[in-house]
Design a protein around this motif. Structure first.
Motif, mmCIF file in Angstrom:
data_model
loop_
_atom_site.group_PDB
_atom_site.id
_atom_site.type_symbol
_atom_site.label_atom_id
_atom_site.label_comp_id
_atom_site.label_asym_id
_atom_site.label_seq_id
_atom_site.Cartn_x
_atom_site.Cartn_y
_atom_site.Cartn_z
ATOM 1 N N LEU A 113 101.211 -12.359 143.080
ATOM 2 C CA LEU A 113 102.148 -12.582 140.946
ATOM 3 C C LEU A 113 101.813 -14.073 140.941
ATOM 4 O O LEU A 113 101.172 -14.129 139.524
ATOM 5 C CB LEU A 113 103.045 -11.812 141.537
ATOM 6 N N THR A 146 112.450 -10.581 142.065
ATOM 7 C CA THR A 146 111.933 -10.169 143.279
ATOM 8 C C THR A 146 113.785 -11.282 143.943
ATOM 9 O O THR A 146 113.753 -12.616 144.107
ATOM 10 C CB THR A 146 111.614 -10.994 144.055
ATOM 11 N N HIS A 185 105.036 -12.512 145.686
ATOM 12 C CA HIS A 185 105.604 -13.772 144.596
ATOM 13 C C HIS A 185 104.422 -15.167 144.581
ATOM 14 O O HIS A 185 103.782 -14.943 143.031
ATOM 15 C CB HIS A 185 106.179 -14.376 144.898
ATOM 16 N N PRO A 236 107.415 -8.548 133.846
ATOM 17 C CA PRO A 236 107.721 -10.036 134.790
ATOM 18 C C PRO A 236 108.205 -8.776 136.176
ATOM 19 O O PRO A 236 109.575 -7.711 135.806
ATOM 20 C CB PRO A 236 108.691 -10.649 133.316
ATOM 21 N N ILE A 237 108.234 -9.682 136.798
ATOM 22 C CA ILE A 237 109.267 -9.183 138.156
ATOM 23 C C ILE A 237 109.966 -9.972 138.631
ATOM 24 O O ILE A 237 110.089 -11.898 139.093
ATOM 25 C CB ILE A 237 108.195 -8.800 139.634
ATOM 26 N N ASN A 240 107.041 -14.223 137.178
ATOM 27 C CA ASN A 240 107.709 -13.871 138.270
ATOM 28 C C ASN A 240 107.879 -15.281 138.408
ATOM 29 O O ASN A 240 108.270 -15.957 138.735
ATOM 30 C CB ASN A 240 107.194 -13.222 139.098
#
Length: 241
Positions: free
Chosen positions: A198, A177, A195, A174-175, A205
């Motif tokens: 992903l 930003t 974004h 998981p990211i 994310n």
């Protein structure tokens, strides 16, 4: 290594400083580590070679080596190697992304190529570069990026190789930003494109957009929002004890 006195494995943040791959040092980031310590996390503050020492992709190689070191020393320092979090700002955000997204099978010039799987549990990307080629040719060219590549004849190939957008696939960690939409140092479009890519790949994310904010230097209200978002993100993924 920054941590409270602990006797059992703890979730651990590997923090990577910014500076456009041409400047900055890990010692300047100590204040940025305090919120993680307050959350009960351990922190490893790492350094990497800048452009005046070694051109791209040296910084990426160094961060991969650092992740390998942290994993190998998990038992000694009570790092929970199943709960490793990469975090960084600007060029450090880019390096956190590349370090966490590059497949273990990829060939890199790493001394004593690590045998361990370089896997992380999450990535926190503060306004990081996601398409490096975009910054060395065309309308978004930035001097710091051009400097990082120097006059290498295969710089476009290297740029693609060190671009997080090049490694988007399902089953990534998981990211989160964080990016101001008025950033003139790293275009906000880099966050948006990451974004979207992903989402398309089905990767968990989140993009926190800060309206009218530039490249870091957020105000107190924005910092509070960022801190709350990070805590919720880490808690959602069981990365806070």
């Amino acid at each position: 290594v920054y941590q409270r006195k602990i006797s059992q494995p703890h979730p651990t943040v590997i923090f990577i400083h910014g500076g456009g791959w041409v400047g900055g040092e890990k010692e300047s980031q100590v204040s940025k580590l305090i919120p993680f310590l307050e959350m009960g996390l351990s922190v490893v503050n790492i350094e990497y070679r800048l452009a005046n020492i070694a051109l791209a992709p040296a910084a990426v190689e160094d961060c991969l080596c650092a992740l390998g070191w942290v994993i190998r020393h998990g038992e000694k320092y009570n790092f929970d190697t199943d709960k490793m979090i990469l975090a960084g700002e600007s060029a450090g955000g880019h390096l956190a992304l590349t370090t966490g997204l590059i497949p273990a099978s990829t060939e890199w010039n790493l001394p004593g190529q690590p045998e361990e799987q370089l896997k992380v549990a999450a990535i926190i990307n503060w306004y990081g570069i996601t398409d490096v080629r975009d910054l060395i040719i065309g309308s978004n060219t930035r001097d710091y990026a051009v400097t990082w590549f120097g006059n290498q004849p295969d710089k476009l190939e290297i740029a693609d190789r060190v671009s997080p957008l090049h490694y988007i696939q399902p089953n990534l960690p998981p990211i989160l930003t964080i990016h101001g939409d008025a950033d003139t140092v790293v275009p906000y479009s880099h966050a948006v494109r990451l974004h979207q890519a992903l989402d398309q790949a089905g990767v968990d994310n989140q993009l926190l957009t800060l309206p009218n904010a530039g490249h870091g230097q957020f105000n107190a209200t924005e910092e509070s929002q960022i801190s709350q978002t990070i805590q919720e993100f880490l808690r959602q993924h069981q990365l806070l004890n």
